[in-house]
Design a protein around this motif. Sequence first.
Motif, PDB file in Angstrom:
ATOM      1  N   TRP A  90       0.878  -1.122   0.018  1.00  0.00           N
ATOM      2  CA  TRP A  90       0.027  -0.125  -0.164  1.00  0.00           C
ATOM      3  C   TRP A  90       1.049   1.312  -0.205  1.00  0.00           C
ATOM      4  CZ3 TRP A  90      -0.947   4.161   2.957  1.00  0.00           C
ATOM      5  CH2 TRP A  90      -1.836   4.984   2.693  1.00  0.00           C
ATOM      6  N   CYS A  91       1.920   1.386   0.827  1.00  0.00           N
ATOM      7  CA  CYS A  91       2.740   2.395   0.860  1.00  0.00           C
ATOM      8  C   CYS A  91       3.536   2.667  -0.407  1.00  0.00           C
ATOM      9  CB  CYS A  91       3.844   2.216   1.981  1.00  0.00           C
ATOM     10  SG  CYS A  91       3.006   2.436   3.610  1.00  0.00           S
ATOM     11  N   ALA A  92       4.137   1.548  -0.981  1.00  0.00           N
ATOM     12  CA  ALA A  92       4.571   1.574  -2.369  1.00  0.00           C
ATOM     13  C   ALA A  92       3.875   2.225  -3.328  1.00  0.00           C
ATOM     14  CB  ALA A  92       5.216   0.475  -2.849  1.00  0.00           C
ATOM     15  N   ARG A  93       2.488   1.691  -3.430  1.00  0.00           N
ATOM     16  CA  ARG A  93       1.527   2.290  -4.380  1.00  0.00           C
ATOM     17  C   ARG A  93       1.397   3.862  -4.147  1.00  0.00           C
ATOM     18  NH1 ARG A  93      -1.675  -1.979  -3.694  1.00  0.00           N
ATOM     19  NH2 ARG A  93      -2.756  -1.074  -2.027  1.00  0.00           N
ATOM     20  N   HIS A  94       1.613   4.123  -3.180  1.00  0.00           N
ATOM     21  CA  HIS A  94       1.221   5.731  -2.678  1.00  0.00           C
ATOM     22  C   HIS A  94       2.783   6.492  -2.632  1.00  0.00           C
ATOM     23  CE1 HIS A  94      -2.862   5.507  -2.240  1.00  0.00           C
ATOM     24  NE2 HIS A  94      -2.774   4.173  -1.572  1.00  0.00           N
ATOM     25  N   SER A  95       3.764   5.864  -3.316  1.00  0.00           N
ATOM     26  CA  SER A  95       5.082   6.360  -3.176  1.00  0.00           C
ATOM     27  C   SER A  95       5.712   6.657  -1.910  1.00  0.00           C
ATOM     28  CB  SER A  95       5.094   7.621  -4.198  1.00  0.00           C
ATOM     29  OG  SER A  95       4.994   7.151  -5.440  1.00  0.00           O
ATOM     30  N   ILE A  96       5.306   5.913  -0.731  1.00  0.00           N
ATOM     31  CA  ILE A  96       5.687   6.251   0.456  1.00  0.00           C
ATOM     32  C   ILE A  96       6.898   5.152   1.040  1.00  0.00           C
ATOM     33  CG2 ILE A  96       4.814   6.044   3.114  1.00  0.00           C
ATOM     34  CD1 ILE A  96       2.187   6.731   1.755  1.00  0.00           C
ATOM     35  N   THR A  97       7.833   5.591   1.321  1.00  0.00           N
ATOM     36  CA  THR A  97       9.149   4.937   1.868  1.00  0.00           C
ATOM     37  C   THR A  97       9.027   4.394   3.001  1.00  0.00           C
ATOM     38  OG1 THR A  97      10.422   6.245   0.334  1.00  0.00           O
ATOM     39  CG2 THR A  97      11.678   4.881   1.931  1.00  0.00           C
ATOM     40  N   THR A  98       9.325   2.978   2.946  1.00  0.00           N
ATOM     41  CA  THR A  98       9.129   2.335   4.359  1.00  0.00           C
ATOM     42  C   THR A  98      10.647   1.745   4.470  1.00  0.00           C
ATOM     43  OG1 THR A  98       8.664   0.060   3.318  1.00  0.00           O
ATOM     44  CG2 THR A  98       6.514   1.506   4.140  1.00  0.00           C
ATOM     45  N   HIS A  99      10.780   1.146   5.921  1.00  0.00           N
ATOM     46  CA  HIS A  99      11.929   0.519   6.434  1.00  0.00           C
ATOM     47  C   HIS A  99      11.654  -0.666   7.284  1.00  0.00           C
ATOM     48  CE1 HIS A  99      14.032   4.301   4.821  1.00  0.00           C
ATOM     49  NE2 HIS A  99      13.284   4.909   5.421  1.00  0.00           N
ATOM     50  N   LEU A 100      12.443  -1.519   7.160  1.00  0.00           N
ATOM     51  CA  LEU A 100      12.445  -2.533   7.984  1.00  0.00           C
ATOM     52  C   LEU A 100      13.259  -2.614   9.177  1.00  0.00           C
ATOM     53  CD1 LEU A 100      10.319  -4.998   8.271  1.00  0.00           C
ATOM     54  CD2 LEU A 100      12.093  -6.437   7.186  1.00  0.00           C
ATOM     55  N   VAL A 101      12.888  -2.350  10.396  1.00  0.00           N
ATOM     56  CA  VAL A 101      14.039  -2.309  11.651  1.00  0.00           C
ATOM     57  C   VAL A 101      13.588  -3.517  12.483  1.00  0.00           C
ATOM     58  CG1 VAL A 101      14.097   0.047  11.296  1.00  0.00           C
ATOM     59  CG2 VAL A 101      12.490  -0.617  12.913  1.00  0.00           C
ATOM     60  N   THR A 102      14.609  -3.810  13.428  1.00  0.00           N
ATOM     61  CA  THR A 102      14.279  -5.037  14.175  1.00  0.00           C
ATOM     62  C   THR A 102      14.174  -4.339  15.573  1.00  0.00           C
ATOM     63  OG1 THR A 102      15.439  -6.326  12.937  1.00  0.00           O
ATOM     64  CG2 THR A 102      15.324  -7.084  15.331  1.00  0.00           C
ATOM     65  N   ASP A 103      13.439  -4.553  16.228  1.00  0.00           N
ATOM     66  CA  ASP A 103      12.922  -4.141  17.580  1.00  0.00           C
ATOM     67  C   ASP A 103      14.005  -4.566  18.752  1.00  0.00           C
ATOM     68  OD1 ASP A 103      11.673  -6.252  18.537  1.00  0.00           O
ATOM     69  OD2 ASP A 103       9.650  -5.486  18.311  1.00  0.00           O
ATOM     70  N   THR A 136      12.138  -8.743  16.830  1.00  0.00           N
ATOM     71  CA  THR A 136      10.911  -8.673  15.882  1.00  0.00           C
ATOM     72  C   THR A 136      11.138  -7.508  14.790  1.00  0.00           C
ATOM     73  OG1 THR A 136       9.698  -9.386  17.852  1.00  0.00           O
ATOM     74  CG2 THR A 136       8.279  -8.767  15.819  1.00  0.00           C
ATOM     75  N   PRO A 137      10.824  -7.948  13.552  1.00  0.00           N
ATOM     76  CA  PRO A 137      10.954  -6.942  12.594  1.00  0.00           C
ATOM     77  C   PRO A 137       9.755  -6.151  12.617  1.00  0.00           C
ATOM     78  CG  PRO A 137      10.753  -9.019  11.788  1.00  0.00           C
ATOM     79  CD  PRO A 137      10.983  -9.154  13.059  1.00  0.00           C
ATOM     80  N   GLN A 138       9.873  -4.801  12.284  1.00  0.00           N
ATOM     81  CA  GLN A 138       8.969  -3.684  12.123  1.00  0.00           C
ATOM     82  C   GLN A 138       8.888  -2.839  11.151  1.00  0.00           C
ATOM     83  OE1 GLN A 138       6.601  -3.583  14.942  1.00  0.00           O
ATOM     84  NE2 GLN A 138       7.337  -5.155  16.031  1.00  0.00           N
ATOM     85  N   LEU A 139       8.005  -2.757  10.467  1.00  0.00           N
ATOM     86  CA  LEU A 139       7.955  -1.925   9.281  1.00  0.00           C
ATOM     87  C   LEU A 139       7.621  -0.479   9.844  1.00  0.00           C
ATOM     88  CD1 LEU A 139       7.718  -1.786   6.173  1.00  0.00           C
ATOM     89  CD2 LEU A 139       5.342  -2.116   6.328  1.00  0.00           C
ATOM     90  N   VAL A 140       8.327   0.472   9.603  1.00  0.00           N
ATOM     91  CA  VAL A 140       8.528   1.796   9.839  1.00  0.00           C
ATOM     92  C   VAL A 140       8.181   2.937   8.642  1.00  0.00           C
ATOM     93  CG1 VAL A 140       9.631   1.475  12.035  1.00  0.00           C
ATOM     94  CG2 VAL A 140      10.934   2.221  10.073  1.00  0.00           C
ATOM     95  N   VAL A 141       7.845   4.021   8.946  1.00  0.00           N
ATOM     96  CA  VAL A 141       7.647   5.076   8.020  1.00  0.00           C
ATOM     97  C   VAL A 141       8.249   6.416   8.522  1.00  0.00           C
ATOM     98  CG1 VAL A 141       5.855   6.401   6.818  1.00  0.00           C
ATOM     99  CG2 VAL A 141       5.543   3.975   7.194  1.00  0.00           C
ATOM    100  N   ASP A 142       9.179   7.058   7.921  1.00  0.00           N
ATOM    101  CA  ASP A 142       9.632   8.257   8.597  1.00  0.00           C
ATOM    102  C   ASP A 142       8.635   9.408   8.419  1.00  0.00           C
ATOM    103  OD1 ASP A 142       9.400   9.127   5.848  1.00  0.00           O
ATOM    104  OD2 ASP A 142      11.570   9.164   5.704  1.00  0.00           O
ATOM    105  N   GLU A 143       8.909  10.625   9.046  1.00  0.00           N
ATOM    106  CA  GLU A 143       8.103  11.758   9.071  1.00  0.00           C
ATOM    107  C   GLU A 143       7.399  11.963   7.978  1.00  0.00           C
ATOM    108  OE1 GLU A 143       7.862  16.511  10.404  1.00  0.00           O
ATOM    109  OE2 GLU A 143       9.388  15.462  11.059  1.00  0.00           O
ATOM    110  N   ALA A 144       8.202  12.277   6.762  1.00  0.00           N
ATOM    111  CA  ALA A 144       7.698  12.521   5.399  1.00  0.00           C
ATOM    112  C   ALA A 144       6.648  11.513   4.817  1.00  0.00           C
ATOM    113  CB  ALA A 144       8.987  12.280   4.198  1.00  0.00           C
ATOM    114  N   GLY A 145       7.090  10.225   5.264  1.00  0.00           N
ATOM    115  CA  GLY A 145       5.928   9.323   4.868  1.00  0.00           C
ATOM    116  C   GLY A 145       4.683   9.547   5.695  1.00  0.00           C
ATOM    117  N   MET A 146       4.711   9.631   7.023  1.00  0.00           N
ATOM    118  CA  MET A 146       3.735  10.309   7.704  1.00  0.00           C
ATOM    119  C   MET A 146       2.897  11.247   7.131  1.00  0.00           C
ATOM    120  SD  MET A 146       3.501   7.822  10.067  1.00  0.00           S
ATOM    121  CE  MET A 146       2.398   8.354  11.385  1.00  0.00           C
TER     122      MET A 146
END
Length: 65
Positions: free
Chosen positions: A9-22, A26-36
């Motif tokens: 969904w984010c890719a469809r709307h050109s929103i960059t995501t990152h995968l981080v490990t908590d 556990t891997p978590q999908l995150v969005v930066d402020e620009a994405g928000m």
Amino acid sequence: MNDADRKAWCARHSITTHLVTDDHGTPQLVVDEAGMRAIADLAPNPDRAHALLDQWFAEADEPQT
């Protein structure tokens, strides 16, 4: 909705995501402020969504006591 759906969904709307490990490994999908901000633009009431983001970011910047 799983992470793959959210990422698509984010890719469809050109929103960059990152995968981080908590801290628990556990891997978590995150969005930066620009994405928000881009997500807020898609909200039914973008002005309200941006106001909420402004509030959340201001609270996050407050020193912890």
